[in-house]
Design an enzyme around this catalytic site. Sequence first.
Site, short mmCIF file in Angstrom:
data_model
loop_
_atom_site.label_atom_id
_atom_site.label_comp_id
_atom_site.label_asym_id
_atom_site.label_seq_id
_atom_site.Cartn_x
_atom_site.Cartn_y
_atom_site.Cartn_z
N HIS A 256 13.09 -55.00 18.88
CA HIS A 256 12.92 -56.43 18.66
C HIS A 256 11.43 -56.80 18.54
CE1 HIS A 256 15.75 -59.98 18.97
NE2 HIS A 256 14.60 -60.59 18.83
N THR B 263 22.76 -58.10 16.49
CA THR B 263 21.62 -57.76 17.34
C THR B 263 22.12 -57.54 18.77
OG1 THR B 263 20.16 -59.01 15.92
CG2 THR B 263 19.36 -58.56 18.14
N TYR C 112 23.90 -63.44 16.19
CA TYR C 112 23.91 -63.52 17.65
C TYR C 112 25.30 -63.97 18.05
CZ TYR C 112 18.89 -62.89 18.18
OH TYR C 112 17.63 -62.36 18.18
N GLY D 298 9.82 -52.38 13.39
CA GLY D 298 8.88 -52.41 14.51
C GLY D 298 7.58 -51.71 14.18
N SER E 5 18.18 -64.45 9.74
CA SER E 5 18.46 -64.69 11.17
C SER E 5 19.54 -65.73 11.36
CB SER E 5 17.17 -65.18 11.84
OG SER E 5 17.45 -65.66 13.14
N LYS F 103 21.75 -53.64 15.43
CA LYS F 103 20.28 -53.67 15.45
C LYS F 103 19.81 -53.72 16.89
CE LYS F 103 16.42 -56.67 13.99
NZ LYS F 103 15.99 -57.36 15.22
C1 LIG Z 1 9.08 -64.56 15.44
C2 LIG Z 1 10.16 -63.54 15.46
C3 LIG Z 1 11.48 -63.96 15.43
C4 LIG Z 1 12.50 -63.01 15.46
N1 LIG Z 1 13.78 -63.44 15.35
C5 LIG Z 1 14.77 -62.53 15.33
C6 LIG Z 1 16.11 -62.95 15.16
O1 LIG Z 1 16.40 -64.12 15.00
N2 LIG Z 1 17.06 -62.00 15.19
C7 LIG Z 1 16.78 -60.67 15.37
O2 LIG Z 1 17.68 -59.83 15.40
N3 LIG Z 1 15.50 -60.25 15.51
C8 LIG Z 1 14.51 -61.14 15.48
N4 LIG Z 1 13.23 -60.72 15.59
C9 LIG Z 1 12.92 -59.28 15.64
C10 LIG Z 1 12.73 -58.74 14.22
O3 LIG Z 1 13.95 -58.73 13.52
C11 LIG Z 1 12.20 -57.31 14.21
O4 LIG Z 1 13.01 -56.49 15.01
C12 LIG Z 1 10.75 -57.18 14.64
O5 LIG Z 1 10.00 -58.31 14.31
C13 LIG Z 1 10.15 -55.96 13.99
O6 LIG Z 1 8.85 -55.75 14.41
P1 LIG Z 1 7.56 -56.17 13.57
O7 LIG Z 1 7.40 -57.64 13.76
O8 LIG Z 1 6.48 -55.39 14.25
O9 LIG Z 1 7.76 -55.77 12.14
C14 LIG Z 1 12.19 -61.64 15.55
C15 LIG Z 1 10.86 -61.23 15.58
C16 LIG Z 1 9.85 -62.17 15.53
C17 LIG Z 1 8.43 -61.69 15.55
C1 LIG Z 2 19.67 -64.31 21.82
C2 LIG Z 2 18.22 -64.29 21.67
C3 LIG Z 2 17.72 -65.25 20.66
C4 LIG Z 2 16.33 -64.99 20.27
C5 LIG Z 2 15.86 -65.95 19.24
C6 LIG Z 2 15.10 -65.45 18.13
C7 LIG Z 2 14.53 -64.13 18.35
O1 LIG Z 2 15.18 -63.14 18.14
C8 LIG Z 2 13.19 -63.97 18.84
O2 LIG Z 2 12.76 -62.82 19.01
O3 LIG Z 2 12.50 -64.96 19.10
#
Ligand SMILES: Cc1cc2nc3c(=O)[nH]c(=O)nc-3n(C[C@H](O)[C@H](O)[C@H](O)COP(=O)(O)O)c2cc1C
Ligand SMILES: CCCCCCC(=O)C(=O)O
Length: 399
Positions: free
Chosen positions: A280, A170, A144, A312, A109, A256
């Site tokens: 997400h 993303t 991002y 997901g 990330s 993504k």
């Molecule tokens: C706590 C958390 C933080 C996340 N941070 C990011 C991130 O920084 N960038 C991003 O593209 N997606 C982020 N995501 C989304 C994940 O990349 C992913 O799409 C998602 O968690 C997939 O679903 P799952 O948790 O059911 O496996 C985050 C998800 C969670 C749960």
């Molecule tokens: C631009 C959105 C930042 C989100 C920060 C991390 C993330 O993806 C999340 O789901 O929490």
Amino acid sequence: MATSKPVCVADFEVAARNLLPRNAWDYYASGAEDMYTLRDNTDAFARIRLRPRVLVDVSKIDLTTRVLDHTIRSPIGVSPSAMQRMAHDEGERATARACAAMDTCMILSSWSTTSMEDVAAAGRSVHSGTTADLPSPVRWFQLYVYKDRATTRNLVERAVRAGYGALVVTVDTPYLGRRLADIRNKFTLPPHLTLANLAAQGQGEKAQMAPGGTPVPGHSNASGLAQYVVDQVDPTLTWDVIHWLRSITTLPIIVKGVMTAEDAALAVQHGVDAIIVSNHGGRQSDCCLSTIEALPEVIAGVADRVPVYLDGGIRRGSDVFKALALGARACFIGRPVLWALTCGGEQGVRDMLQLLEDEFKLTMALAGCSNLSQITRRHVILPSERAGIPLSHVVPAKL
Ligand SMILES: Cc1cc2nc3c(=O)[nH]c(=O)nc-3n(C[C@H](O)[C@H](O)[C@H](O)COP(=O)(O)O)c2cc1C
Ligand SMILES: CCCCCCC(=O)C(=O)O
């Protein structure tokens, strides 16, 4: 680690819930608003059934696959998730080592609590000291796009220098989804942690999510995170951003967050190298489709021109099998990594990845598939098909 060894992903989740402070658990676990999409991501997998084939030699099963130009050991990679040091002090370093040991792909990330350079070094260390010409670990950098393009360009240039093999842009976060628990908790990072990639380029103040001044759309009472996003992240992005990124880097670009055939076709038109079907983890728009339900239309929109991956709701090896049967080349997992990291750091993540891989391998064997190319659309039945629509309407007749 929990006293009894986890035997499924859900065991890691239960154990992590007992270990994590409220602020961190809520941030990791939450989806947006009523969390319909969060639940649907897992429930929709459960509604798909398998059509196993029998009397196939499955004594040897090959799980290897290619993601972009890299061969990895199984089609189960790690999605980017922010702020992993809230789960374990070793955070993203531990995840990187686990992914390297399991020979799979880690997406880091932008909002990691360890800098991308330190993660790159940690991911490499597992292979150090060996003479075998092991492949470098497959690491991609999730981006991002900041309002300040110099900040963004700097992140990209550092990712190139640190050896990341692709940019994962993303595209589903012009603003932060409404995660009610984070709003109630007024979520912000614990004071000893920073968004290390930003702090490393002298933007420590931003990286602490200091309250800003811009009103946050849809948030009457914003979390520190939502405020930071509205202050820093660019909500004006269009497909032009792909061309801008191409002008500053030769890294492959993966988008993504694509959920429709229309956007899949546009992504191809704008020259992306791959697509990740993602909502997400149900954290952005609530009420959108689960990713496994969106996958078929994205595959149709792409028409074989670029690989499609999915994340997901993957909690079982059979979920991976179902996604591959519906056309995904590989799957990525988010929250299970955070639960496993909480329970046992690097070893926890390795154990969890191994568990998913074992489940996937068994699903393949029981379905009569000895390699990934043998997993086909005919191995799954969708709910609409179970409801009485003749199978011939949805499954090509050709065997
Ligand atoms: C706590 C958390 C933080 C996340 N941070 C990011 C991130 O920084 N960038 C991003 O593209 N997606 C982020 N995501 C989304 C994940 O990349 C992913 O799409 C998602 O968690 C997939 O679903 P799952 O948790 O059911 O496996 C985050 C998800 C969670 C749960
Ligand atoms: C631009 C959105 C930042 C989100 C920060 C991390 C993330 O993806 C999340 O789901 O929490």
